[in-house]
Design an enzyme around this catalytic site. Structure first.
Site, PDB file in Angstrom:
ATOM      1  N   HIS A  46       4.439  -0.085  -2.392  1.00  0.00           N
ATOM      2  CA  HIS A  46       5.809   0.540  -2.507  1.00  0.00           C
ATOM      3  C   HIS A  46       6.671  -0.116  -1.251  1.00  0.00           C
ATOM      4  O   HIS A  46       6.379   0.675  -0.259  1.00  0.00           O
ATOM      5  CB  HIS A  46       5.837   1.764  -3.270  1.00  0.00           C
ATOM      6  CG  HIS A  46       5.366   1.396  -4.764  1.00  0.00           C
ATOM      7  ND1 HIS A  46       5.894   2.199  -5.038  1.00  0.00           N
ATOM      8  CD2 HIS A  46       4.491   0.572  -4.872  1.00  0.00           C
ATOM      9  CE1 HIS A  46       4.987   1.733  -7.378  1.00  0.00           C
ATOM     10  NE2 HIS A  46       4.212   0.780  -6.248  1.00  0.00           N
ATOM     11  N   GLU A  48       8.449   2.323  -0.217  1.00  0.00           N
ATOM     12  CA  GLU A  48       8.973   3.639   0.298  1.00  0.00           C
ATOM     13  C   GLU A  48       7.636   3.899   1.393  1.00  0.00           C
ATOM     14  O   GLU A  48       8.378   4.256   1.740  1.00  0.00           O
ATOM     15  CB  GLU A  48       9.526   4.956  -1.115  1.00  0.00           C
ATOM     16  CG  GLU A  48      10.546   4.589  -1.399  1.00  0.00           C
ATOM     17  CD  GLU A  48      10.069   4.048  -3.085  1.00  0.00           C
ATOM     18  OE1 GLU A  48      10.480   4.521  -3.907  1.00  0.00           O
ATOM     19  OE2 GLU A  48       9.206   2.968  -2.860  1.00  0.00           O
ATOM     20  N   CYS A  76       9.437   6.253  -7.566  1.00  0.00           N
ATOM     21  CA  CYS A  76       8.474   6.980  -8.166  1.00  0.00           C
ATOM     22  C   CYS A  76       7.677   8.049  -8.420  1.00  0.00           C
ATOM     23  O   CYS A  76       7.842   8.456  -6.843  1.00  0.00           O
ATOM     24  CB  CYS A  76       6.894   5.646  -8.595  1.00  0.00           C
ATOM     25  SG  CYS A  76       5.754   5.355  -7.328  1.00  0.00           S
ATOM     26  N   CYS A  79       5.854   7.557  -4.706  1.00  0.00           N
ATOM     27  CA  CYS A  79       6.842   7.750  -3.745  1.00  0.00           C
ATOM     28  C   CYS A  79       7.320   9.514  -3.027  1.00  0.00           C
ATOM     29  O   CYS A  79       7.718   9.202  -1.440  1.00  0.00           O
ATOM     30  CB  CYS A  79       7.303   6.471  -4.415  1.00  0.00           C
ATOM     31  SG  CYS A  79       6.713   4.770  -3.751  1.00  0.00           S
TER      32      CYS A  79
END
Length: 147
Positions: A46, A48, A76, A79
Site C-alpha cells: 500500500h 502508506e 486501512c 496501514c
C-alpha cells in the site's frame, strides 16, 4: 498533500488503485509511496507502507518520531498499525474510505486506549481531488469490464 496526490496519479498511471502517501520530517519529504499491490504482487504494498519503508531507509531507523504522513485516502487497519508502529506523530488524509477506513469510517483504530503510541490525525484534506481520481479509476474499470 499536493505531493501525495502526485503519487496517487502515479498509481493511476500504473493501473493501481490511485492512493499516494508521503512522509515528512521537519518540512522535508523523506518518503514517497503509491499503491503497487499488483506490480509487486504483494498485498502489503500500500502507499502508506511504501512511503514508511522509504522514509525508514532514508533516516536508517524504523521509528519515524517527529514525522508526519500525508495520504490521499483514509488508511486501512494494516496501514494504521504501521503508522503507530513507526511512531509517526501525525496523519493527514484526504477522502474517507467507507469500506475499509480504519480511522473514522468503519473503526476509530487510532483512538484505542491500548495503543502504545498516539497519532494525531485529521481527514478531508484535498478530499474532492482524491475522490475524483478514485471515481475515475473505478469507472474506467467498470467501463472496460462492460465492453
Amino acid at each position: 498533500m499536493v505531493e501525495a496526490m502526485h503519487m496517487a496519479r502515479l498509481a493511476f498511471d500504473n493501473d493501481e488503485v490511485p492512493v499516494g502517501a508521503i512522509v515528512v520530517n521537519n518540512g522535508e519529504i523523506i518518503g514517497r509511496g503509491f499503491n503497487q499491490v499488483i506490480l509487486k504482487n504483494s498485498i502489503s504494498s500500500h502507499a502508506e507502507i511504501n512511503a514508511i519503508n522509504q522514509a525508514s531507509q532514508f533516516i536508517k531507523n524504523y521509528r519515524l518520531k517527529g514525522c508526519e504522513i500525508y495520504v490521499t485516502l483514509e488508511p486501512c487497519h494494516m496501514c494504521a498499525k504501521a503508522i503507530v508502529d513507526a511512531r509517526i506523530d501525525s496523519l493527514y488524509f484526504g477522502a474517507n474510505e467507507p469500506k475499509t477506513g480504519a480511522i473514522q469510517s468503519i473503526d476509530q483504530f487510532l483512538e484505542r486506549d491500548d495503543l502504545n503510541h498516539k497519532v494525531i490525525f485529521s481527514g478531508g484534506h484535498m478530499q474532492e481531488q482524491s475522490s475524483r481520481l478514485l471515481k475515475k479509476f473505478f469507472q474506467s474499470k467498470r467501463n472496460n469490464r462492460d465492453s
